[in-house]
Design an enzyme around this catalytic site. Structure first.
Site, PDB file in Angstrom:
ATOM      1  CB  THR A   1      -2.692  -3.570  -0.335  1.00 47.02           C
ATOM      2  OG1 THR A   1      -3.987  -3.349  -0.897  1.00 47.02           O
ATOM      3  CG2 THR A   1      -1.839  -4.380  -1.295  1.00 47.02           C
ATOM      4  CG  ASP A   2      -8.156  -2.435   3.657  1.00 47.46           C
ATOM      5  OD1 ASP A   2      -8.720  -2.903   4.659  1.00 47.46           O
ATOM      6  OD2 ASP A   2      -8.301  -1.245   3.303  1.00 47.46           O
TER       7      ASP A   2
ATOM      8  CG  ASN B   1     -11.448  22.148   5.509  1.00 47.60           C
ATOM      9  OD1 ASN B   1     -10.555  21.609   6.150  1.00 47.60           O
ATOM     10  ND2 ASN B   1     -12.591  22.542   6.052  1.00 47.60           N
TER      11      ASN B   1
ATOM     12  CG  PHE C   1     -18.070  22.120  10.213  1.00 40.57           C
ATOM     13  CD1 PHE C   1     -18.330  23.434   9.852  1.00 40.57           C
ATOM     14  CD2 PHE C   1     -18.545  21.110   9.391  1.00 40.57           C
ATOM     15  CE1 PHE C   1     -19.037  23.744   8.693  1.00 40.57           C
ATOM     16  CE2 PHE C   1     -19.249  21.402   8.232  1.00 40.57           C
ATOM     17  CZ  PHE C   1     -19.499  22.723   7.887  1.00 40.57           C
TER      18      PHE C   1
ATOM     19  NE  ARG D   1     -13.430  21.901  11.809  1.00 42.44           N
ATOM     20  CZ  ARG D   1     -13.839  22.299  10.609  1.00 42.44           C
ATOM     21  NH1 ARG D   1     -14.182  21.423   9.695  1.00 42.44           N
ATOM     22  NH2 ARG D   1     -13.918  23.593  10.318  1.00 42.44           N
TER      23      ARG D   1
ATOM     24  CG  HIS E   1     -11.595  17.588   4.403  1.00 33.86           C
ATOM     25  ND1 HIS E   1     -12.383  18.468   5.106  1.00 33.86           N
ATOM     26  CD2 HIS E   1     -11.873  17.794   3.094  1.00 33.86           C
ATOM     27  CE1 HIS E   1     -13.125  19.173   4.269  1.00 33.86           C
ATOM     28  NE2 HIS E   1     -12.829  18.784   3.040  1.00 33.86           N
TER      29      HIS E   1
ATOM     30  CD  GLN F   1     -17.036  28.664   5.160  1.00 33.16           C
ATOM     31  OE1 GLN F   1     -16.568  28.025   6.104  1.00 33.16           O
ATOM     32  NE2 GLN F   1     -17.882  28.125   4.286  1.00 33.16           N
TER      33      GLN F   1
ATOM     34  CE  LYS G   1      -4.582   0.460   0.383  1.00 29.91           C
ATOM     35  NZ  LYS G   1      -5.517  -0.293  -0.462  1.00 29.91           N
TER      36      LYS G   1
END
Length: 307
Positions: free
Chosen positions: A57-58, A257, A166, A183, A259, A231, A12
């Site tokens: 691979t996961d 953003n 958020f 977050r 994430h 924002q 991976k």
């Protein structure tokens, strides 16, 4: 014509893992891009399609995230050693493990001194700017009479590891995003600002000092804003610049953003207390806006952020 199987490996690639170590109010970041390649007794999967010797691979991806929790990330080298040893010693068919790691370094954002109206430098321990930092840009336009100077920067990657939420957003039948009350907030800043200097009859700004000061105010606003949305943070960054730099009338931001999603470690019997994240590079939210000095008209074109 007869053929034989030569060198082969699988794994991976580019597992982005961000590990936050919380030492009280002081946070430490390790940000890695980990690629795993395994080789060994893999002839049959190529020749007959048998997966009997194949570790998915996961699973290698899951191992990277689980090890970030179980062992921590003292260094890229030590983390890679843990992974390589695990894959070779736990799976008999695997004879060789190659771990390639890129590390993205972060340094703390220096905030305003304790005598200002902002919080002191020793109080913000969770705001970072990525080393390597930004590219500085400028565009100068002259029509024989008037000058227009638009300067800026791009690829300035910043992160707050907490003090961001958020929630309370519109939801419909297609909404799956969970509300977040603590977050990571990260973005790659592209900013342009327009100077109000337009002719030789005016005093020319000190360009070097102005750039340094704009960058400082931008980063301080990012670090010191308790954010309920990107924002809101953008507006505070632009307002801080306009309010502190009289030579600038307009600032335009383009903020993707970046994430960071909490990884579900429950399948491995591990709790994830806001520690291990998956850093997604796409798709991403893109927040753009212009902040103006009151009474001024916008002049910075939208596409100039690609300069």
């Amino acid at each position: 014509m007869p053929t034989i199987l030569g060198q082969n490996q699988y794994g991976k690639a580019e597992n982005r893992v961000v590990k936050i170590t919380r030492d009280g109010d002081t946070h430490h970041i390790k940000d890695l891009n980990v690629s795993v390649a395994l080789s060994g007794d893999m002839q049959e999967v190529h020749l007959s399609g048998s997966n009997a010797n194949v570790l998915p691979t996961d699973t290698t991806k899951n191992t990277v995230y689980a090890f970030a929790k179980e062992y921590g990330i003292e260094s890229a080298e030590q983390f890679g050693i843990h992974l390589a040893r695990h894959f070779v010693t736990s799976q008999e068919p695997i004879k060789t493990a190659r771990i390639r790691i890129e590390e993205y370094s972060w340094e703390r954002i220096e905030t305003s001194d304790g005598n200002s109206r902002f919080i002191g430098a020793d109080e913000v321990k969770h705001s970072f700017v990525r080393k390597g930092q930004e590219t500085r840009v400028t565009q100068i336009t002259f029509d024989g009479e008037k000058w227009e100077v638009i300067s800026g920067l791009k690829d300035l990657v910043v992160m707050n590891s907490t003090n961001s939420e958020f929630w309370g957003y519109v939801k419909d039948k297609y909404t799956t995003l969970q509300e977040a009350y603590d977050r990571i907030l990260a973005t790659q800043v592209s900013a342009r600002w327009r100077f109000n200097w337009s002719g030789d009859e005016q005093k020319m700004p000190n360009w070097e000092k102005s750039y340094d000061q704009v960058r400082k105010h931008m980063l301080q606003a990012f670090a010191e804003t308790y954010s309920l949305s990107l924002q809101q943070t953008l507006y505070q960054m632009g307002s801080r610049i306009i309010n502190n730099r009289s030579e600038i009338d307009e600032v335009r931001f383009s903020l993707p953003n970046k994430h960071h999603f909490l990884v579900d470690l429950k399948p491995f019997g591990l709790e994830n207390d806001n520690e291990v994240y998956f850093a997604a590079d796409r798709p991403y939210g893109l927040i753009e806006a212009t902040i103006l000095r009151d009474g001024c008209e916008p002049h910075i074109p939208v596409d100039l952020t690609n300069l």
